[in-house]
Design a protein around this motif. Structure first.
Motif, PDB file in Angstrom:
ATOM      1  N   ILE A 563       0.863  -1.184   0.000  1.00  0.00           N
ATOM      2  CA  ILE A 563       0.000   0.000   0.000  1.00  0.00           C
ATOM      3  C   ILE A 563       0.904   1.241   0.000  1.00  0.00           C
ATOM      4  O   ILE A 563       1.860   1.314   0.777  1.00  0.00           O
ATOM      5  CB  ILE A 563      -0.896   0.018   1.269  1.00  0.00           C
ATOM      6  N   HIS A 565       1.123   5.662  -0.086  1.00  0.00           N
ATOM      7  CA  HIS A 565       0.361   6.855   0.276  1.00  0.00           C
ATOM      8  C   HIS A 565       1.031   8.089  -0.320  1.00  0.00           C
ATOM      9  O   HIS A 565       2.254   8.130  -0.476  1.00  0.00           O
ATOM     10  CB  HIS A 565       0.299   7.013   1.803  1.00  0.00           C
ATOM     11  N   SER A 568       4.794   9.890   0.181  1.00  0.00           N
ATOM     12  CA  SER A 568       5.894   8.945   0.415  1.00  0.00           C
ATOM     13  C   SER A 568       6.816   8.911  -0.809  1.00  0.00           C
ATOM     14  O   SER A 568       6.618   9.663  -1.770  1.00  0.00           O
ATOM     15  CB  SER A 568       5.321   7.561   0.702  1.00  0.00           C
ATOM     16  N   SER A 581      -0.915  11.165  -4.680  1.00  0.00           N
ATOM     17  CA  SER A 581      -2.099  10.517  -5.254  1.00  0.00           C
ATOM     18  C   SER A 581      -2.764  11.455  -6.250  1.00  0.00           C
ATOM     19  O   SER A 581      -2.714  12.695  -6.083  1.00  0.00           O
ATOM     20  CB  SER A 581      -3.089  10.159  -4.155  1.00  0.00           C
ATOM     21  N   GLU A 590      -9.034  12.227  -0.265  1.00  0.00           N
ATOM     22  CA  GLU A 590      -7.794  11.430  -0.210  1.00  0.00           C
ATOM     23  C   GLU A 590      -8.112   9.929  -0.058  1.00  0.00           C
ATOM     24  O   GLU A 590      -8.984   9.564   0.729  1.00  0.00           O
ATOM     25  CB  GLU A 590      -6.981  11.891   1.006  1.00  0.00           C
ATOM     26  N   ASP A 592      -7.496   5.874   1.024  1.00  0.00           N
ATOM     27  CA  ASP A 592      -6.865   5.225   2.181  1.00  0.00           C
ATOM     28  C   ASP A 592      -5.472   4.713   1.828  1.00  0.00           C
ATOM     29  O   ASP A 592      -4.602   4.573   2.673  1.00  0.00           O
ATOM     30  CB  ASP A 592      -7.728   4.046   2.651  1.00  0.00           C
ATOM     31  N   GLY A 593      -5.289   4.397   0.615  1.00  0.00           N
ATOM     32  CA  GLY A 593      -4.008   3.880   0.158  1.00  0.00           C
ATOM     33  C   GLY A 593      -4.169   3.323  -1.245  1.00  0.00           C
ATOM     34  O   GLY A 593      -5.294   3.032  -1.668  1.00  0.00           O
ATOM     35  N   GLN A 594      -3.064   3.211  -1.969  1.00  0.00           N
ATOM     36  CA  GLN A 594      -3.147   2.726  -3.351  1.00  0.00           C
ATOM     37  C   GLN A 594      -2.042   1.717  -3.597  1.00  0.00           C
ATOM     38  O   GLN A 594      -1.057   1.663  -2.848  1.00  0.00           O
ATOM     39  CB  GLN A 594      -3.027   3.916  -4.317  1.00  0.00           C
ATOM     40  N   ARG A 669       2.267  19.298   1.818  1.00  0.00           N
ATOM     41  CA  ARG A 669       2.447  18.232   2.826  1.00  0.00           C
ATOM     42  C   ARG A 669       3.678  18.535   3.684  1.00  0.00           C
ATOM     43  O   ARG A 669       3.653  18.397   4.907  1.00  0.00           O
ATOM     44  CB  ARG A 669       2.645  16.876   2.142  1.00  0.00           C
TER      45      ARG A 669
END
Lengths: 673, 143
Positions: A563, A565, A568, A581, A590, A592-594, A669
């Motif tokens: 996963i 995010h 990162s 993303s 956004e 949760d995760g990809q 970020r």
């Protein structure tokens, strides 16, 4: 004759057709502002014909068109009145040019003088229009305006003021203050409203009231009935309206003189009802080889047969199940996509056909001006819509003529400056997102900002003693009637070129940008949005939406078990790349995760270009899609267009913008941390 | 400023309103709107109309407007290429100059309404398309 000039011939034919129609309307009784619009159109038509003939190397024809252009110029300045005999002479002149061009197309040699048969009539007209001793009448001083504003009126505007007052029409002023963000759109709306009810003579910059922000303008309009309440102004936009000049203030002696001299042929226009808006007809004409249309018909026939087969199957007693009809539906869809692509292809033409028009003109101008030129092109393989080609040709020719005539120095001057004897002219095209960008670079003397500033002050467009940025001065060079040249030449310097370029580019939704460096050269950049294109895309899904990413910007696609995010880093071929993303880029919720990402880079970029991994929910296949641009109101950052698909709309991303959005998001970020 | 003309009376965002037929290109059956990712305020999304994308107004984004709960019955295709969803079509009518008056100061629709017209016992707002488009552009500029 070179077939690459087929489009030029076709455009010349269209221009002649339009000129004949417009001339015919001048024989009818028309409101004066409609007549004025027609004469302006004829002036531009002959100006374009002159340029095209020059481009094709027909200099005698170009001179003849120049002479006709001069006659229309005299008419629009009010020095020649529209009479039956004048219109007949002009019709004969246009006919002579049209016949001459038809002969040239058939390969006949150039005439020495295409207007020889009309030499006496044209000579008389020119003599009639020659300013009498003591100069022309100028009634612009009757306008109730400060001296500075009066000075800002061009010669053409002063002649229009004089003419409409002599015709008994009042002149009004409308001062408006418009917001920075929307002033161009609002100014256009107001100008159109004023043009619909009369003649908009001039738009001048005006002083912004102390308590306001924005841009102020004075619009000078001539009309028989002026009703300020009908103006489409927003609350607070209109600062005031006033009567600037009343025809009753024209001295009787002048009015009598005008009546005796040559009364207009047209009957006086009844004041009621108000004149209708000038109809604007823009018809795109496509010329295609018959075999392409036949091939399209055949393809449509095939689709029709597939539909018939599907229909028969559906009506079969007991039903045919779903498998065969679905298979046929799939084939129908493929067939229709092919038809769409064929149709689009018919509208597309390679940029090199634009370049092919420029090359001979540059050679010819180089010979005429005695300035050797090293010409180079880039990006000829790109495609643009055929109608864009037609509309971009004349602006391009203006820019090239200007570059050669004013930009490049004479060989001796270049050598004295340590430059190569031959000037350099580089024309390149590149696709950036949904835009086609043209750069015209020369290594000449650059724009003379001091001269532009002095001319701007003289015309009242800017104030003396104030500081003006180079950008502001470059914009001045694009104003109507602005020319730093004292006299018009066969090549350029009429002051009709740059504003035509700007108007045409802006009417296509594009932009023009000038930059220049003294003695180093100039760059003129035209950015033109494409309305349709076939784009090879990688299809992805994100946040419930389907997106297409143009493959030219996709460096790598990667999916894995982990996963990931936004914010990162991911490893790609031993390199660590920042990841964001797609949702964060586009302002969507956004994820949760990809598990998948697409590495984007700048198209045609160098080794030091920006590379960012963009996280997506799902990677689909790749394929060609028919991209349509989105209307202005539906523009959304990062999206350059869309394509209707079987499973919904596919939003085609603008990779350059998405890269920028990703970098912004990543920096936000970091700032939050 | 108040012309005699034809007006389309319709209901949208919780109120009856008047649309100038001069601004109206056609009224079509609504098709599902494709929502725009990161859509600009004021625009719900696009529909395909005559082979081109047509932006569709989002009433809910305009101040003082109720968010529509049901499916619109019609889409008014306006000049300058904007689709306006309508909840009910009442019909067309002509109004004389005496029927019109200025929009009340406290009317939340004032930014895009240029007058109100007396129809029966009610004053109905008249939509000013140019003002509405300008407002939508301002929304976009303010993002």
């Amino acid at each position: 004759m070179d077939p690459s000039f087929d489009d030029v011939w076709a455009e010349c034919e269209d221009l002649f057709t339009q000129a004949r129609k417009t001339l015919a309307t001048l024989k009818e009784t028309q409101p004066s502002h409609v007549v004025q619009a027609s004469v302006n159109a004829l002036f531009r038509t002959t100006h374009t014909l002159k340029g095209m003939a020059g481009m094709l190397g027909f200099h005698s024809f170009s001179r003849a068109a120049h002479r006709m252009e001069d006659i229309f110029d005299l008419m629009r300045k009010g020095r020649l009145r529209s009479t039956d005999s004048l219109i007949e002479t002009l019709e004969a002149g246009i006919q002579a040019l049209e016949s001459g061009l038809a002969g040239l197309r058939r390969g006949r040699p150039e005439h020495e003088d295409y207007l020889f048969a009309l030499r006496r009539q044209l000579g008389e007209l020119e003599a009639l229009a020659r300013p009498s001793e003591g100069g022309n009448q100028d009634l612009s001083s009757l306008l109730d305006l400060p001296l500075e504003a009066l000075k800002a009126l061009s010669e053409y505007e002063r002649t229009r003021v004089t003419t409409v007052l002599m015709q008994g029409t009042s002149i009004y002023g409308v001062t408006v203050c418009l917001e920075f963000a929307t002033f161009d759109e609002r100014l256009r709306t107001l100008s159109e409203a004023l043009s619909a009810g009369g003649e908009l003579i001039s738009t001048l910059p005006w002083e912004v009231p102390e308590d306001r922000e924005g841009l102020a303008f004075l619009l000078i309009t001539a009309c028989r009935e002026f009703d300020p309440s009908r103006l489409p102004g927003l609350p607070d936009e209109i600062l005031g309206t006033s009567l600037l000049a009343d025809p009753s203030r024209v001295p009787d002696s002048l009015r009598e003189e005008a009546t005796v001299e040559a009364p207009p042929v047209q009957a006086p226009v009844a004041p009621d009802p108000p004149p209708p808006p000038v109809p604007v007809q823009e018809v795109e004409i496509l010329r295609l080889p018959a075999h392409r249309v036949e091939a399209l018909e055949a393809r449509l026939m095939e689709v029709g047969q597939l539909r018939d087969a599907a229909s028969l199957l559906m009506r079969e007693p007991g039903g045919a199940g779903t498998e065969r009809p679905l298979a046929l539906m799939g084939r129908i869809e493929d067939g229709l996509l092919e038809v769409q692509k064929d149709l689009l292809q018919m509208r597309m033409v390679k940029v090199e056909s634009l370049f092919a028009r420029i090359e001979p003109m540059v050679k010819s101008l180089s010979r005429d001006t005695g300035k050797p030129v090293k010409l180079s092109f880039q990006g000829g393989d790109l495609e643009l819509e055929r109608n864009l080609l037609g509309r971009l040709t004349e602006p391009f020719l203006h820019l090239i003529r200007n570059a050669l005539d004013h930009g490049l120095e004479a060989p001796s001057e270049r050598l004295a400056q340590g430059k190569l004897e031959a000037g350099s002219l580089r024309i390149s095209a590149i696709q950036r997102g949904r835009n086609l960008r043209f750069d015209i670079r020369d290594d000449g003397r650059g724009f003379d900002l001091a001269l532009i500033e002095a001319r701007g002050v003289a015309l009242g467009l800017i104030k003396a003693g104030e500081s003006h940025s180079p950008e502001r001065l470059y914009r001045l060079a694009l104003e109507p009637g602005f020319s730093t040249q004292d006299r018009a030449s066969q090549i350029s310097g009429r002051g009709v070129g740059m504003d035509v370029v700007r108007a045409e580019v802006e009417s296509l939704g594009g932009e023009i940008h000038i930059s220049s460096e003294a003695r180093r050269g100039s760059l003129i950049r035209l950015t033109i949005p494409l309305t349709r294109a076939v784009v090879n895309c990688l299809k992805v899904r994100c946040g419930g939406f389907g997106f297409g990413i143009p493959l030219g910007s996709v460096l790598r696609v990667q999916a894995g078990p982990h996963i990931i995010h936004g914010g990162s880093q991911v490893e790609v071929h031993g390199m660590s790349l920042p990841l964001e993303s797609l949702q964060a880029c586009l302002g969507l919720p956004e994820p949760d995760g990809q598990r998948a990402f697409v590495v984007l880079t700048q198209q045609g970029a160098s080794a030091r270009s920006v590379e960012v991994a963009i996280g997506v929910d799902e990677v689909g296949g790749r394929g060609e899609v028919l991209l349509r641009s989105l209307p202005d109101l539906a523009h959304s950052r990062g999206i350059m267009g869309a394509s209707p698909q079987e499973d919904g709309t596919l939003w085609v991303l603008d990779p350059e913008v998405v890269l920028g959005l990703a970098m912004d998001s990543l920096m936000r970020r970091v700032a939050r941390v | 400023m108040f012309d005699r003309g034809s007006w389309l009376q319709a209901r949208a965002a919780g109120r009856d309103l008047l649309l100038s037929t001069l601004d109206l290109r056609e009224v079509v059956t609504p098709t599902p709107v494709s929502p725009l990712p990161g859509r600009p305020r004021g625009i719900a999304g696009v529909v395909i109309h005559q082979g081109e994308f047509l932006p569709v107004l989002s009433w809910g984004d305009l101040p003082g407007c109720e968010v529509g709960t049901g499916t619109p019955v019609a889409l008014a295709v306006m000049r300058l290429r904007l689709g306006i969803p309508l909840d009910r079509l009442v019909g067309t009518l002509d109004l004389g100059p005496e029927a019109w008056r200025e929009t009340p100061e406290d009317d939340p629709w004032r930014p895009w309404v240029d007058a109100v017209g007396r129809v029966g016992e009610r004053d109905l707002p008249r939509l000013d398309l140019d003002r509405l488009i300008t407002l939508l552009r301002q929304f976009r500029g303010g993002r």
